[in-house]
Design a protein around this motif. Structure first.
Motif: not given
Length: 233
Positions: A49-66
């Motif tokens: 679950l902790l990994c999933w949350e970090e991956v979702v956070r990564f994807r949102k950050f990537y999408n916002y900045n790319m």
């Protein structure tokens, strides 16, 4: 309606499916996620679950900045560095053998993700296959037990159900929910193969690279049939 609002879709699924609600509903509903977290803590099995949350956070950050063509929208060097650092932190914490919160994924997938990050092949879907794998583990190993707990019953009591709703309205909602779920599932397919190898997406007519859905596409790729089964009743 639900395409970019997984929380609303989760709420509807909990109302419709009740005790048969799938992992998507649990992960995307705030109260259900809170109770699921407590349950996994009690099972000493919180790493997925902790990994999933970090991956979702990564994807949102990537999408916002790319931008759509894959370049950084602003402050190019700084943002790219942050994206790379977030990916490396996920690998160090969850992916490498012996890491602090090592997740249970196939060795071939583990090596592929590590190789992609270490060589700088970091895109929004770099953890896509791994995310599907760990969510599948939570669904297969923990979800059924969680649905028998007081915490999950608390969730169902809080969200309520559609039992008293007019049959035609209920049927329409089920159909709409099923279509939204299937649309999200289709949006997430094809980015990576099971081993975690990155597959470059095709470009649009303008030469830009289309993005996958930003929040819940990988969860929707799982073969979670609870909504479809309920809609067929």
């Amino acid at each position: 309606v639900f395409d970019h609002n997984p929380e609303a879709l989760a709420d509807v699924e909990l109302k419709l499916a009740g005790k048969n609600a799938g992992i998507r509903a649990v992960l995307h509903h705030p109260l259900a996620l809170q109770e699921f977290t407590k349950f996994l803590e009690s099972q000493i099995a919180l790493e997925s679950l902790l990994c999933w949350e970090e991956v979702v956070r990564f994807r949102k950050f990537y999408n916002y900045n790319m931008s759509e063509d894959g370049s950084i929208q602003q402050e190019e060097g700084k943002k790219r560095k942050e994206v790379n650092e977030m990916a490396r932190e996920i690998v160090e914490k969850f992916v490498k053998v012996g890491s602090e919160q090592e997740v249970n994924i196939p060795d071939s997938m583990r090596k592929s993700v590590i190789r992609a990050v270490e060589t700088g092949e970091i895109y929004e879907d770099v953890f896509f296959a791994m995310e599907i794998e760990i969510v599948g583990l939570m669904r297969n190993d923990k979800l059924s037990t969680f649905r028998t707990t007081p915490g999950f019953r608390k969730v169902l009591d809080t969200v309520g159900n559609y039992e008293d709703m007019d049959a035609n309205i209920k049927k329409s909602i089920k159909t709409l929910t099923r279509r939204s779920s299937m649309a999200l599932r289709s949006a997430g397919r094809g980015s990576m193969n099971r081993s975690g190898t990155h597959q470059r997406k095709s470009t649009t007519k303008s030469g830009q690279m289309p993005k996958i859905a930003e929040t819940s596409e990988s969860i929707s790729t799982l073969e979670d049939k609870s909504i479809e089964e309920k809609a067929a009743d």
